[in-house]
Every structure is written in structure tokens, then in C-alpha cells.
Scaffold this active site. Structure first.
Site, mmCIF file in Angstrom:
data_model
loop_
_atom_site.group_PDB
_atom_site.id
_atom_site.type_symbol
_atom_site.label_atom_id
_atom_site.label_comp_id
_atom_site.label_asym_id
_atom_site.label_seq_id
_atom_site.Cartn_x
_atom_site.Cartn_y
_atom_site.Cartn_z
ATOM 1 N N ASN A 86 42.119 41.609 32.184
ATOM 2 C CA ASN A 86 42.721 40.515 31.425
ATOM 3 C C ASN A 86 41.585 39.613 30.950
ATOM 4 O O ASN A 86 41.057 38.832 31.736
ATOM 5 C CB ASN A 86 43.703 39.765 32.338
ATOM 6 C CG ASN A 86 44.266 38.519 31.694
ATOM 7 O OD1 ASN A 86 44.091 38.294 30.491
ATOM 8 N ND2 ASN A 86 44.946 37.701 32.490
ATOM 9 N N TRP A 87 41.226 39.768 29.691
ATOM 10 C CA TRP A 87 40.084 39.000 29.175
ATOM 11 C C TRP A 87 40.435 37.535 28.928
ATOM 12 O O TRP A 87 39.551 36.730 28.631
ATOM 13 C CB TRP A 87 39.578 39.635 27.873
ATOM 14 C CG TRP A 87 38.883 40.954 28.053
ATOM 15 C CD1 TRP A 87 38.735 41.669 29.228
ATOM 16 C CD2 TRP A 87 38.243 41.730 27.033
ATOM 17 N NE1 TRP A 87 38.046 42.831 28.989
ATOM 18 C CE2 TRP A 87 37.726 42.907 27.652
ATOM 19 C CE3 TRP A 87 38.049 41.565 25.656
ATOM 20 C CZ2 TRP A 87 37.038 43.884 26.937
ATOM 21 C CZ3 TRP A 87 37.362 42.546 24.949
ATOM 22 C CH2 TRP A 87 36.858 43.690 25.591
ATOM 23 N N LYS A 88 41.702 37.209 28.962
ATOM 24 C CA LYS A 88 42.159 35.837 28.698
ATOM 25 C C LYS A 88 41.633 35.362 27.336
ATOM 26 O O LYS A 88 41.483 36.173 26.429
ATOM 27 C CB LYS A 88 41.770 34.918 29.858
ATOM 28 C CG LYS A 88 42.256 35.503 31.203
ATOM 29 C CD LYS A 88 42.194 34.549 32.355
ATOM 30 C CE LYS A 88 42.685 35.261 33.620
ATOM 31 N NZ LYS A 88 42.716 34.389 34.792
ATOM 32 N N GLY A 144 40.613 39.495 36.141
ATOM 33 C CA GLY A 144 40.285 38.498 35.138
ATOM 34 C C GLY A 144 38.788 38.412 34.925
ATOM 35 O O GLY A 144 38.193 39.193 34.197
ATOM 36 N N GLY A 145 38.156 37.456 35.603
ATOM 37 C CA GLY A 145 36.736 37.169 35.399
ATOM 38 C C GLY A 145 35.835 38.396 35.407
ATOM 39 O O GLY A 145 34.980 38.560 34.528
ATOM 40 N N GLU A 191 49.115 31.437 34.513
ATOM 41 C CA GLU A 191 48.599 30.441 33.561
ATOM 42 C C GLU A 191 49.647 30.114 32.501
ATOM 43 O O GLU A 191 49.723 28.984 32.016
ATOM 44 C CB GLU A 191 47.289 30.951 32.941
ATOM 45 C CG GLU A 191 46.151 30.862 33.962
ATOM 46 C CD GLU A 191 45.027 31.860 33.769
ATOM 47 O OE1 GLU A 191 44.940 32.502 32.706
ATOM 48 O OE2 GLU A 191 44.226 32.022 34.723
ATOM 49 N N GLY A 211 40.669 33.196 39.737
ATOM 50 C CA GLY A 211 39.500 32.500 39.198
ATOM 51 C C GLY A 211 38.793 31.601 40.188
ATOM 52 O O GLY A 211 37.946 30.796 39.806
ATOM 53 N N GLU A 255 49.799 38.181 42.105
ATOM 54 C CA GLU A 255 48.591 37.376 41.938
ATOM 55 C C GLU A 255 48.804 36.010 42.577
ATOM 56 O O GLU A 255 49.386 35.110 41.947
ATOM 57 C CB GLU A 255 48.288 37.179 40.449
ATOM 58 C CG GLU A 255 48.056 38.466 39.680
ATOM 59 C CD GLU A 255 47.237 38.207 38.425
ATOM 60 O OE1 GLU A 255 46.107 38.690 38.373
ATOM 61 O OE2 GLU A 255 47.710 37.494 37.534
ATOM 62 N N HIS A 305 52.234 35.625 33.429
ATOM 63 C CA HIS A 305 50.991 35.265 34.124
ATOM 64 C C HIS A 305 51.092 33.809 34.582
ATOM 65 O O HIS A 305 51.683 32.972 33.898
ATOM 66 C CB HIS A 305 49.792 35.452 33.192
ATOM 67 C CG HIS A 305 48.480 35.330 33.909
ATOM 68 N ND1 HIS A 305 47.943 34.102 34.237
ATOM 69 C CD2 HIS A 305 47.646 36.258 34.394
ATOM 70 C CE1 HIS A 305 46.807 34.297 34.893
ATOM 71 N NE2 HIS A 305 46.598 35.602 35.004
ATOM 72 N N SER A 316 40.689 37.188 41.866
ATOM 73 C CA SER A 316 39.293 37.312 42.297
ATOM 74 C C SER A 316 38.942 38.705 42.813
ATOM 75 O O SER A 316 38.200 38.839 43.789
ATOM 76 C CB SER A 316 38.959 36.239 43.338
ATOM 77 O OG SER A 316 39.089 34.945 42.763
HETATM 78 P P1 PGA Z 1 40.565 36.526 38.252
HETATM 79 O O1 PGA Z 1 41.898 36.494 37.349
HETATM 80 O O2 PGA Z 1 40.235 37.988 38.506
HETATM 81 O O3 PGA Z 1 39.526 35.837 37.411
HETATM 82 O O4 PGA Z 1 40.871 35.820 39.512
HETATM 83 C C1 PGA Z 1 42.963 37.358 37.617
HETATM 84 C C2 PGA Z 1 44.059 37.125 36.616
HETATM 85 O O5 PGA Z 1 44.280 35.981 36.231
HETATM 86 O O6 PGA Z 1 44.730 38.080 36.201
#
Ligand code: PGA
Length: 251
Positions: A9-11, A232-233, A98, A172, A166, A96, A211
């Protein structure tokens, strides 16, 4: 029985040149060290078409990060599931944390988005997860069970739905859930799914996200009932992302 899926997930990161460079590097890694799992990239919507040519050549699929719950209409700024399908996506992330946090998306709204994804022929990756306050209050299992019950629409099954657990406090932050807690939550989710969609639940994939990094991926991906990761990251760094792909059992 369930093939693992690792999704990046590149966001809201990157312009066309960054995305192309990242995917080219991934294609090189994939050629040298083939994946034993399904690999999905969810870039920002603006990058899907530019990346399509690079991704189709390799063993990776493309997905959106969100979709609207209607198929078309006067919804400024939104993207409909049929539009994602039209440009070559096979998956879309919905719910998600967010989006739940920043856009006030309720479980009911997330279920409607997942249903829209299904109508468009996309696999919905439905995200659930408790906050730190909820976990500290001993409420994590109850909260996530309710999210699953209310965010998974009628008609969901192994062919059109993936669930991503998650924990919000792990996203993050560098904090990862304890493997025992992940195992317990995934067991809970599968038990809930068994009541909702019966035997399909055994084939439906449950991802862990929060993470996930190369140094914890082997342990997390070996957990019973963890069928992959939503990353994500670390998905922004091709070498790290590919190390997570390679951490799937079966390589
Ligand atoms: P993260 O994000 O790996 O940076 O913790 C995961 C996500 O939001 O899907």
C-alpha cells in the site's frame, strides 16, 4: 490450501517517475528471486495507468486504495470500482483505518464499498483493526469482531474478499503486534467468518498489516491463519518489500 498474498500500500506517495523506478526494481528482484505468493501493488490512483505496462509483464497485480460505494455519479473527487477494473486493477483496499479516521467511514460504508468492488469484479481487501485505547481496555476482540460482522457484505467469499487485520496502533509506528495476539485475532476473525459465510471462510485469506518489515516478516507470515501481509512503509523500498514477499512460506 491458501496461497499467501503480499500487498504493498503505497498510500499518497510518489509521482510517475518514482513509481516506474520502484516497479522496475521490483521486476528485477522478481526475476532473480521468484515469489512463492501472490504480489499486489496498490499505488496512488494517478500511477495505476502509467505502471500498468510494467506490472503486467511481471508477476504482480495492481489494486486501488479505495473506491466509492456507487458505480458512477456526482461524487467529486471519488473513484468508482468499475473505473479501477477498467484500468486493469484486480483488487481494491476498503476501510483502511486512515480512511475510517480521516473520512469518517463507518462499517456500513465500508461494506457498501466492498459490495461495489464485488459488482465490478474486484477483490475487496477489507481492513479492520482496533485502536490502542481499545486494546488497552481489553476490547480488541469485540471491536474487530464487530467490524468484521458489519464491514463484510452479503455475497462475500474467498474469491472476492480478503480481510486485513491491521491494529491501528501498529500502522506506521514500528510497533508490531505480538505474534500470539495476531494468531488469536486471526482465529477470532476466521471463526466469525465461519458463521457468516460457512465453508468459504476456510479459503478466504487473512492478511496482517502494521509495521511489517523484513526483520519481522518471517515470524508473522509463519503464524497459522496469517495468509499474507498488507505492507505500508516498507513497500516503498523495493528491497524491503521483496524481502517480505520472500519471507512467505514455500519459497
Ligand atoms: P505500515 O502500514 O506497514 O507502514 O505500518 C500498513 C498499512 O497501513 O497498510
Amino acid at each position: 490450501m491458501r496461497r499467501h498474498l503480499v500487498a504493498g500500500n503505497w498510500k499518497m506517495n510518489g509521482q510517475v517517475a518514482d513509481g516506474v523506478a520502484r516497479v522496475e526494481e521490483l521486476a528485477g528482484l522478481a526475476a532473480a528471486q521468484p515469489a512463492a505468493c501472490d504480489v499486489l501493488i496498490c499505488p496512488p490512483a494517478t500511477l495505476i495507468v502509467p505502471l500498468r505496462g510494467y506490472v503486467s509483464a511481471g508477476a504482480m497485480a495492481l489494486g486501488g486504495q479505495d473506491c466509492h460505494h456507487d458505480d458512477s455519479g456526482a461524487f467529486t473527487g471519488d473513484i468508482a470500482a468499475p473505473m479501477l477494473a477498467d484500468i486493469g486493477c484486480s483488487h481494491v483496499i476498503v476501510g483502511h483505518s486512515e480512511r475510517r479516521r480521516d473520512h469518517g467511514e463507518s462499517n456500513e460504508r465500508v461494506a457498501a464499498k466492498a459490495a461495489a468492488a464485488h459488482r465490478a469484479g474486484l477483490q475487496a481487501i477489507i481492513c479492520v483493526g482496533e485502536t490502542k485505547t481499545e486494546r488497552d481496555a481489553g476490547d480488541a476482540i469485540r471491536v474487530v469482531t464487530r467490524q468484521v460482522r458489519e464491514s463484510v457484505p452479503d455475497g462475500a467469499g474467498a474469491a472476492n474478499t480478503v480481510i486485513a487485520y491491521e491494529p491501528v496502533w501498529a500502522i506506521g509506528t514500528g510497533d508490531t503486534a505480538m505474534p500470539a495476539d495476531v494468531e488469536a485475532m486471526h482465529n477470532t476473525i476466521r471463526t466469525e467468518l465461519a458463521e457468516m459465510i460457512s465453508e468459504e471462510s476456510e479459503r478466504l485469506r487473512l492478511l496482517y498489516g502494521g509495521s511489517v518489515k523484513p526483520d519481522n516478516a518471517v515470524e508473522l507470515l509463519a503464524i497459522e491463519d496469517v495468509d499474507g501481509a498488507l505492507v505500508g512503509g516498507a513497500s516503498l523500498k523495493p528491497a524491503d518489500f521483496w524481502a517480505i514477499v520472500r519471507a512467505c512460506p514455500g519459497v
